[in-house]
Design a protein around this motif. Structure first.
Motif, PDB file in Angstrom:
ATOM      1  N   GLN A   1      -4.444   0.436   6.648  1.00  0.00           N
ATOM      2  CA  GLN A   1      -3.365  -0.557   6.590  1.00  0.00           C
ATOM      3  C   GLN A   1      -2.112  -0.075   7.299  1.00  0.00           C
ATOM      4  O   GLN A   1      -1.236  -0.863   7.623  1.00  0.00           O
TER       5      GLN A   1
ATOM      6  N   GLY B   1      -3.331   0.315  -3.530  1.00  0.00           N
ATOM      7  CA  GLY B   1      -2.754  -0.895  -2.965  1.00  0.00           C
ATOM      8  C   GLY B   1      -2.824  -2.023  -3.968  1.00  0.00           C
ATOM      9  O   GLY B   1      -3.553  -1.959  -4.957  1.00  0.00           O
TER      10      GLY B   1
ATOM     11  N   ALA C   1      -7.877  -1.384  -0.252  1.00  0.00           N
ATOM     12  CA  ALA C   1      -6.746  -0.919   0.551  1.00  0.00           C
ATOM     13  C   ALA C   1      -6.928   0.544   0.914  1.00  0.00           C
ATOM     14  O   ALA C   1      -7.429   1.332   0.122  1.00  0.00           O
TER      15      ALA C   1
ATOM     16  N   TYR D   1       0.862  -1.188   0.000  1.00  0.00           N
ATOM     17  CA  TYR D   1       0.000   0.000   0.000  1.00  0.00           C
ATOM     18  C   TYR D   1       0.896   1.235   0.000  1.00  0.00           C
ATOM     19  O   TYR D   1       1.827   1.342   0.807  1.00  0.00           O
TER      20      TYR D   1
END
Lengths: 199, 329
Positions: free
Chosen positions: B248, B228, B244, B206
């Motif tokens: 994250q 991502g 994503a 990411y």
């Protein structure tokens, strides 16, 4: 233009294990053979080893090549075979199955050799671009960056990057694809000729 | 529409924006208009398509490689049987010893020249960080392991993510591209910050700022900030990961944002950010949505808020969170 290396004399030098002739042939063909091996093997050390192995074999065993003109395709083929051996030895066979199948087709290898030669000529032509132009072209085509990203990295305007890319393409085409007798000023033609002779 | 002198920049923008339909339509009519246009386009496109493959030639230093080969030849000569020219034994013995000594010296010189000192860093229960020689930083999540060189030599900078999750904040240096190697996959960057998580057969990437290219054998995918991707290390397939998001990075930033997020996704984010296992009662709907922001909160604080918002009980026992319906009285 590079007939010097395809002479019977060079071939006899190789067969007689003349160290100087080996050095000359090695240095001349190294970029082409290395880049070929590098395409299939993960690391540059492995690719260099493959080229070394091919030449060591020439040195250690008698090799019967009748026509000097076939030297390049002989070496190219030997490097490809050595790559296949390497992939098989390291049990990478499964993931490279398609690659290896391709590599055993003669027609594919012919085209591949031609492509590699064009890529080599592109490499030398790129090295001869003006510095800024060269750096931008490499970031774009070698590193895969977008114009905006290159502009950001080099602190330039996107317009400048575009212009430099245009200049690069125009010069590459002129150097590589235009017939020398057309449209090229005498000075440039001389330069191109010298460049071709120097390969 | 385009002046003759502009042909190259027109072709360039067509090659650079294959997704621009209006431009491609313009190109089609320009090509149809003149055979010379078609020939020019064919040639420029050939250069455009072949030039990325010219990059390998950059790595080929023919004079240096030739010197190494000649050295190898000399060593091969040493390996060949030594035949004494005269019957006197003591004549060739010192010579052979000298040759052997030289071979050892050459081998040692070769070895020390190529030696790069690699340092390994592994975390267990606590996150940690590493400062690299070029000023780049690596933040390691719990149970992560990286390997990096003591100093960067040569053209490229490279580090290895051996296992787990790490956040990379890479110092910009266009002349020395940076690569993170994770198993068979590579992530190429110039200067940027991004997160990599290696688990089993999946590598998740990411990007927070800048851009990177994720590569695995022939496949490769470019990612911009906010994008991502996940790479399957077995098949080599690289897929964009639209789900994503900045959550994250929460294991490091402690910033969690939930906008119409399902309980399922909330649990995944919490488990990722705080390294806990979530266990849900079967009677609980995993689709219930949540809207909330948590900034720099401890896990007990978050669980308390969730208990209030969801009217489920969130209870922590060691590294496991149990989610269940409130006990009826």
């Amino acid at each position: 233009m590079i007939s010097g290396l395809y002479s019977q004399e060079v071939l006899q030098g190789l067969q007689a294990r003349d160290r100087a002739v080996f050095a000359r042939v090695y240095e001349h063909f190294y970029p082409l053979l290395f880049a070929t091996a590098r395409k299939y093997l993960g690391e540059r050390e492995q690719a260099e080893e493959v080229v070394q192995d091919v030449f060591l074999r020439l040195w250690e065993k008698d090799f019967a090549l009748e026509h000097a003109a076939a030297l390049k395709s002989y070496l190219f083929r030997a490097v490809i075979n050595q790559c296949i051996n390497h992939l098989q030895r390291h049990r990478l066979l499964e993931s490279h199955h398609d690659t290896i199948r391709h590599l055993q087709e003669e027609s594919y290898l012919c085209t591949f050799l031609e492509e590699q030669e064009l890529r080599e000529r592109i490499h030398y032509a790129v090295e001869r671009l003006p510095e800024q132009c060269r750096r931008i072209f490499k970031l774009s085509r070698y590193s895969g960056l977008k114009n905006a990203e290159i502009a950001h990295e080099l602190q330039l305007s996107v317009k400048t990057v575009e212009n430099q890319m245009t200049i690069a393409l125009r010069q590459l085409k002129a150097a590589l694809l235009d017939p020398p007798e057309k449209n090229i000023p005498a000075a440039d033609r001389l330069k191109l000729l010298l460049w071709l002779l120097s390969i | 529409m385009t002046k003759p002198t502009d042909h190259y920049s027109f072709i360039l923008s067509c090659l650079q924006s294959p997704e621009d339909e209006a431009l491609q339509a313009q190109l089609a009519s320009w090509l149809a208009a003149d055979a010379a246009h078609r020939e020019l386009y064919r040639q420029v496109r050939l250069l455009w398509e072949q030039s990325p493959h010219a990059a390998f030639f950059e790595e080929a230093d023919a004079p240096a490689a030739t010197a190494r080969f000649l050295q190898l030849l000399d060593q091969t000569k040493v390996a060949a049987p030594v035949v004494p020219l005269t019957p006197a034994r003591r004549r060739w013995w010192p010579a052979a010893a000298a040759v052997l000594l030289m071979a050892v010296a050459i081998a040692w010189w070769q070895y020390s020249r190529h030696r790069v000192q690699w340092i390994a860093k592994t975390t267990t229960g606590q996150p940690d960080s590493v400062l690299l020689a070029d000023g780049s930083k690596i933040y390691l999540n719990k149970h992560a392991s990286v390997k990096y060189p003591a100093a960067f030599t040569g053209k490229e900078r490279a580090v290895q993510l051996i296992a787990g999750e790490a956040f990379f904040d890479i110092a910009t240096n266009p002349l020395h591209p940076f690569t993170v190697v994770s198993g068979p996959a590579q992530i190429h960057v110039l200067g940027t910050s991004f997160n990599v998580k290696a688990a089993n057969t999946t590598i998740q990437v990411y990007v927070l700022s800048g851009s990177v290219a994720v590569a695995h054998q022939q496949h490769s995918l470019r990612l911009q900030a906010g994008q991502g991707a996940s790479c399957n290390t077995r098949t080599g397939e690289i897929k964009a990961d639209s789900a994503a998001g900045n959550n994250q990075l929460a294991w490091r930033t402690r910033e969690l944002q939930f906008t119409d997020t399902s309980l399922q996704a909330v649990c995944e984010a919490l488990s990722n950010a705080y390294g806990v296992t979530m266990v849900l009662d079967p009677g609980i709907s995993k689709e219930r949505k949540l809207n909330a922001n948590f900034s720099n909160k401890t896990l007990p604080d978050i669980l308390e808020t969730l208990t209030a918002l969801y009217d489920y009980q969130f209870e922590q026992l060691n590294d496991t969170i149990y989610v269940h319906l409130p006990v009826k009285r």
